[in-house]
Write a protein that holds these residues in place. Structure first.
Motif, PDB file in Angstrom:
ATOM      1  N   ALA A  37       0.831  -1.204   0.000  1.00 42.35           N
ATOM      2  CA  ALA A  37       0.000   0.000   0.000  1.00 42.35           C
ATOM      3  C   ALA A  37       0.865   1.253   0.000  1.00 42.35           C
ATOM      4  O   ALA A  37       0.558   2.235  -0.688  1.00 42.35           O
ATOM      5  CB  ALA A  37      -0.930  -0.008   1.218  1.00 42.35           C
ATOM      6  N   ARG A 117      -3.986   4.954   1.474  1.00 47.82           N
ATOM      7  CA  ARG A 117      -3.429   4.111   2.533  1.00 47.82           C
ATOM      8  C   ARG A 117      -3.913   2.677   2.449  1.00 47.82           C
ATOM      9  O   ARG A 117      -3.356   1.793   3.098  1.00 47.82           O
ATOM     10  CB  ARG A 117      -3.795   4.702   3.896  1.00 47.82           C
ATOM     11  CG  ARG A 117      -3.318   6.130   4.108  1.00 47.82           C
ATOM     12  CD  ARG A 117      -3.791   6.692   5.421  1.00 47.82           C
ATOM     13  NE  ARG A 117      -3.305   5.913   6.540  1.00 47.82           N
ATOM     14  CZ  ARG A 117      -3.617   6.150   7.808  1.00 47.82           C
ATOM     15  NH1 ARG A 117      -4.446   7.154   8.110  1.00 47.82           N
ATOM     16  NH2 ARG A 117      -3.136   5.403   8.773  1.00 47.82           N
ATOM     17  N   ARG A 118      -4.943   2.419   1.640  1.00 46.59           N
ATOM     18  CA  ARG A 118      -5.507   1.070   1.528  1.00 46.59           C
ATOM     19  C   ARG A 118      -5.280   0.456   0.154  1.00 46.59           C
ATOM     20  O   ARG A 118      -5.895  -0.543  -0.176  1.00 46.59           O
ATOM     21  CB  ARG A 118      -7.007   1.123   1.845  1.00 46.59           C
ATOM     22  CG  ARG A 118      -7.315   1.629   3.235  1.00 46.59           C
ATOM     23  CD  ARG A 118      -8.785   1.524   3.566  1.00 46.59           C
ATOM     24  NE  ARG A 118      -9.591   2.496   2.835  1.00 46.59           N
ATOM     25  CZ  ARG A 118     -10.499   2.190   1.924  1.00 46.59           C
ATOM     26  NH1 ARG A 118     -10.713   0.926   1.600  1.00 46.59           N
ATOM     27  NH2 ARG A 118     -11.186   3.134   1.308  1.00 46.59           N
ATOM     28  N   ASP A 191      -8.191  -2.634  -2.306  1.00 52.28           N
ATOM     29  CA  ASP A 191      -7.158  -3.507  -1.768  1.00 52.28           C
ATOM     30  C   ASP A 191      -6.694  -4.554  -2.762  1.00 52.28           C
ATOM     31  O   ASP A 191      -5.829  -5.373  -2.459  1.00 52.28           O
ATOM     32  CB  ASP A 191      -7.657  -4.200  -0.499  1.00 52.28           C
ATOM     33  CG  ASP A 191      -8.952  -4.978  -0.726  1.00 52.28           C
ATOM     34  OD1 ASP A 191      -9.412  -5.029  -1.882  1.00 52.28           O
ATOM     35  OD2 ASP A 191      -9.485  -5.513   0.253  1.00 52.28           O
TER      36      ASP A 191
END
Length: 219
Positions: A37, A117-118, A191
């Protein structure tokens, strides 16, 4: 050499919390770890910075080289250069609400930065990088250009057959939107996981049947 007692299960000799060879992890192979990530997030930020730089350089060039409202044909009337100042959104919508659009764009930028961030998908990294760069390109105009802070007019210079006039930031935003549609259609999440279950994995909805072929509990 140690020997296994007769009748003992060889699997019991494995140390605790140590999976046997060939064991399948509960974590999907596409799950993104913190390092993945972070790497994809940095790549997206770099792409956003590149889009922002190209957008602002082309706007600076347009202000220096083009006269407001005077068309310069590139492909006849299908594609021209024409300098305009847009106080609203795309297609000159919401012209009288420039400050509202500024707040909306700031919120979009914050959401994108949080989403980075993901990241676990290169496709989403590309889409968010383009979207962030395009949003920042037009946000800079609204913050620093006339007639004032948060009310600045966006510099547009690419005329598409007279239908609308845009800029490099708009191109990046449209490309990002198209890519997001494709990723969503394919069921790929931020993700990197595919969120569309295969039919073979779907639970059966049929009722259990008895030996006579009829559903249990029926007369």
């Amino acid at each position: 050499m140690s020997s296994t007692p007769a009748g003992a299960d060889p699997a019991s000799e494995l140390p605790p919390d140590r999976p046997d060879d060939g064991a399948v992890s509960d974590v999907p192979a596409t799950a993104a770890g913190p390092q993945v990530a972070r790497r994809l997030g940095i790549w997206s930020l770099g792409l956003a910075a590149l889009v922002l730089a190209i957008d602002q350089l082309t706007k600076w060039w347009a202000l220096m080289a083009l006269a407001p409202g005077v068309p310069v044909p590139l492909l006849g009337e299908l594609l021209q250069l024409r300098l305009v100042f847009n106080p609203g959104a795309a297609l000159s919508l919401a012209t009288g609400y420039t400050w509202v659009l500024t707040i909306v764009v700031v919120a979009v930028v914050v959401v994108i930065l949080a989403a980075l961030r993901r990241l676990g998908s290169r496709g989403w990294a590309l889409a968010l990088g383009l979207l962030l760069g395009g949003a920042l390109g037009n946000l800079v105009d609204r913050l620093v250009r006339d007639p004032g802070f948060a009310r600045g007019h966006v510099v547009d210079m690419i005329d598409y057959a007279g239908f609308f006039v845009g800029n490099v930031a708009d191109i990046a935003i449209v490309a990002a939107a198209a890519l997001i549609v494709v990723l969503s259609f394919r069921g790929i999440g931020l993700d990197g996981r595919r969120h569309v279950a295969d039919e073979k994995d779907a639970p059966s909805t049929s009722e259990p049947s008895g030996q006579d072929g009829r559903s249990e509990g029926t007369a």
